[in-house]
Design an enzyme around this catalytic site. Structure first.
Site, PDB file in Angstrom:
ATOM      1  CD1 TRP A 100       0.191  34.947 -29.989  1.00  0.00           C
ATOM      2  CD2 TRP A 100      -1.751  35.750 -29.196  1.00  0.00           C
ATOM      3  NE1 TRP A 100      -0.842  34.399 -30.722  1.00  0.00           N
ATOM      4  CE2 TRP A 100      -2.038  34.869 -30.269  1.00  0.00           C
ATOM      5  CE3 TRP A 100      -2.816  36.380 -28.555  1.00  0.00           C
ATOM      6  CZ2 TRP A 100      -3.335  34.591 -30.702  1.00  0.00           C
ATOM      7  CZ3 TRP A 100      -4.117  36.109 -28.982  1.00  0.00           C
ATOM      8  CH2 TRP A 100      -4.374  35.233 -30.035  1.00  0.00           C
ATOM      9  CG  ASP A 109       0.445  33.665 -23.445  1.00  0.00           C
ATOM     10  OD1 ASP A 109       0.180  32.449 -23.476  1.00  0.00           O
ATOM     11  OD2 ASP A 109      -0.067  34.501 -24.228  1.00  0.00           O
ATOM     12  CE  LYS A 129      -2.653  28.826 -30.073  1.00  0.00           C
ATOM     13  NZ  LYS A 129      -2.822  30.129 -29.442  1.00  0.00           N
TER      14      LYS A 129
HETATM   15  C1  LIG Z   1      -3.280  31.248 -29.106  1.00  0.00           C
HETATM   16  C2  LIG Z   1      -2.622  32.147 -28.161  1.00  0.00           C
HETATM   17  C3  LIG Z   1      -3.338  32.994 -27.309  1.00  0.00           C
HETATM   18  C4  LIG Z   1      -4.849  33.101 -27.344  1.00  0.00           C
HETATM   19  O1  LIG Z   1      -5.442  31.964 -26.870  1.00  0.00           O
HETATM   20  P1  LIG Z   1      -7.027  31.880 -26.708  1.00  0.00           P
HETATM   21  O2  LIG Z   1      -7.170  30.600 -25.968  1.00  0.00           O
HETATM   22  O3  LIG Z   1      -7.596  31.850 -28.096  1.00  0.00           O
HETATM   23  O4  LIG Z   1      -7.492  33.054 -25.957  1.00  0.00           O
HETATM   24  C5  LIG Z   1      -2.646  33.770 -26.416  1.00  0.00           C
HETATM   25  N1  LIG Z   1      -1.294  33.732 -26.354  1.00  0.00           N
HETATM   26  C6  LIG Z   1      -0.572  32.930 -27.168  1.00  0.00           C
HETATM   27  C7  LIG Z   1       0.916  32.924 -27.055  1.00  0.00           C
HETATM   28  C8  LIG Z   1      -1.215  32.118 -28.101  1.00  0.00           C
HETATM   29  O5  LIG Z   1      -0.484  31.330 -28.897  1.00  0.00           O
END
Ligand SMILES: *Cc1c(COP(=O)(O)O)cnc(C)c1O
Length: 360
Positions: free
Chosen positions: A102, A172, A196
């Protein structure tokens, strides 16, 4: 009805209580005669739902007043572009810590807009650890420092918050937000895709300090400008109303469980149990040093990868689903977010032990 223990990395399980509440309110929210899905986002009913969700998140995370909470679309992935578009200001470079898949995606997107300084990089070690604070090569003139506190694919988590002086720190938190208490004031901005640990997909939450607003580059589309959404309480256009409502129910549920301290206690116990099972035998393995093991995403491999398919089939039979690891890592991955009951982890551990002894 048989609910299974779903170890998906995202979209992931939601608390049963939350879904039962949504079910009960599906056709008629609070005597309005409407489903939340059918409400105008500008009507008083929906405005009250939206405001309550924001307040509950502020309470749960103790978000200081000088931060805006934005309810956006485009997932965490759109933030990879919105961050440089909005926050570079008159700077030309930003610091990124590269600790996994990511981070890499965020870096690739940022490179369209600025010079990326890799302030830390664990790619050589196969993304199984995080750099220490001393190892970070921070540029004091960077527009910001971006990192990924929990790498969802590698199952690698920072055990500290990077100290970046006056340079704004951006995280993030897609796969770790709400898993434990954090000090929001240490961050200039936190963002997370909802699917998540927050609610259904379609929503991305951005928590941003006021002083970072209003610096977007001139060509930034209105929809990609944080200021637009801050000025309009995230209702510049039609927001993802139902996902926002569901997120609100999750925030209420967290409060009822005892808040983030209670979440942390259960999450630590769940992950301890699973890592203990992995470490107890040489049949299972996880390459991450103990201090950097994720509480939320637990990847593990079997000693003999030719048994993977049998393991997955047996697990599915036992009601333990979506355990296949990410293709870049192989093996298994158990994502055990807030909504995964402790019994789900207990059932997985019991299955792992039984599967191993059946091989003997
Ligand atoms: C799942 C995830 C993303 C991507 O998320 P989307 O909502 O599908 O764009 C980005 N960063 C992390 C750490 C993730 O776990």
């Amino acid at each position: 009805m048989a609910r299974k223990f779903n170890f998906s990395a995202g979209p992931a399980m939601l608390p049963t209580e939350v879904m039962e509440r949504a079910q009960a309110e599906m056709l008629d929210w609070n005597g309005s005669g409407m489903s939340v899905m059918e409400m105008s986002h500008r009507g008083k009913e929906y405005m009250s739902i939206a405001a309550k969700a924001e307040q509950d998140l502020r309470d749960v995370m103790s978000i200081p007043d000088n931060y805006k909470v934005l309810f956006l679309q485009g997932g965490a992935s759109l933030q990879f572009a919105m961050i440089p578009l909005n926050l570079l200001g008159d700077k030309t470079s930003a610091d990124y810590i590269n600790t996994g898949m990511w981070s890499k995606k965020a870096i690739a997107e940022a490179k369209r807009y600025c010079t990326v300084n890799l302030a830390g990089d664990t790619s050589e070690g196969g993304f199984t650890s995080v750099p220490t604070q001393d190892e970070l090569k921070l540029n004091p003139d960077a527009a910001y420092v971006h990192y990924t506190p929990n790498e969802t694919i590698g199952g690698v988590e920072f055990d500290y918050i990077p100290e970046t002086g006056d340079v704004p720190l951006i995280a993030d938190m897609s796969s770790t937000i709400l898993s434990r208490p954090i000090d929001v004031s240490k961050f200039a901005m936190i963002y997370a895709g909802a699917q998540k640990n927050i609610g259904p997909a379609g929503l991305c939450i951005v928590i941003i300090r006021d002083d970072l607003l209003g610096k977007a580059s001139a060509q930034t589309p209105a929809m990609l400008n944080y200021q637009t959404h801050a000025d309009n309480d995230s209702m510049y256009n039609t927001p993802p109303t139902y996902s926002w409502y569901m997120a609100g129910l999750v925030f209420e549920w967290i409060k009822k469980q005892g808040g983030l301290a209670a979440m942390a206690e259960v999450n630590q116990r769940k992950s301890d149990k699973l890592y203990a099972a992995i470490d107890a035998s040489d049949f299972y393995a996880n390459p991450v040093p103990k201090a950097n093991r994720s509480w939320m995403n637990v990847p593990f491999t079997l000693k003999d990868a030719s048994l993977d398919a049998d393991f997955l089939a047996g697990a599915t039979q036992a009601g333990l689903i979506t355990l296949k690891g990410h293709r870049s890592v192989g093996g298994m991955r158990a994502s055990i977010y807030n909504a995964m009951p402790e019994e789900g982890v207990d059932a997985l551990v019991a299955f792992m032990k039984a599967f191993e002894s059946n091989q003997a």
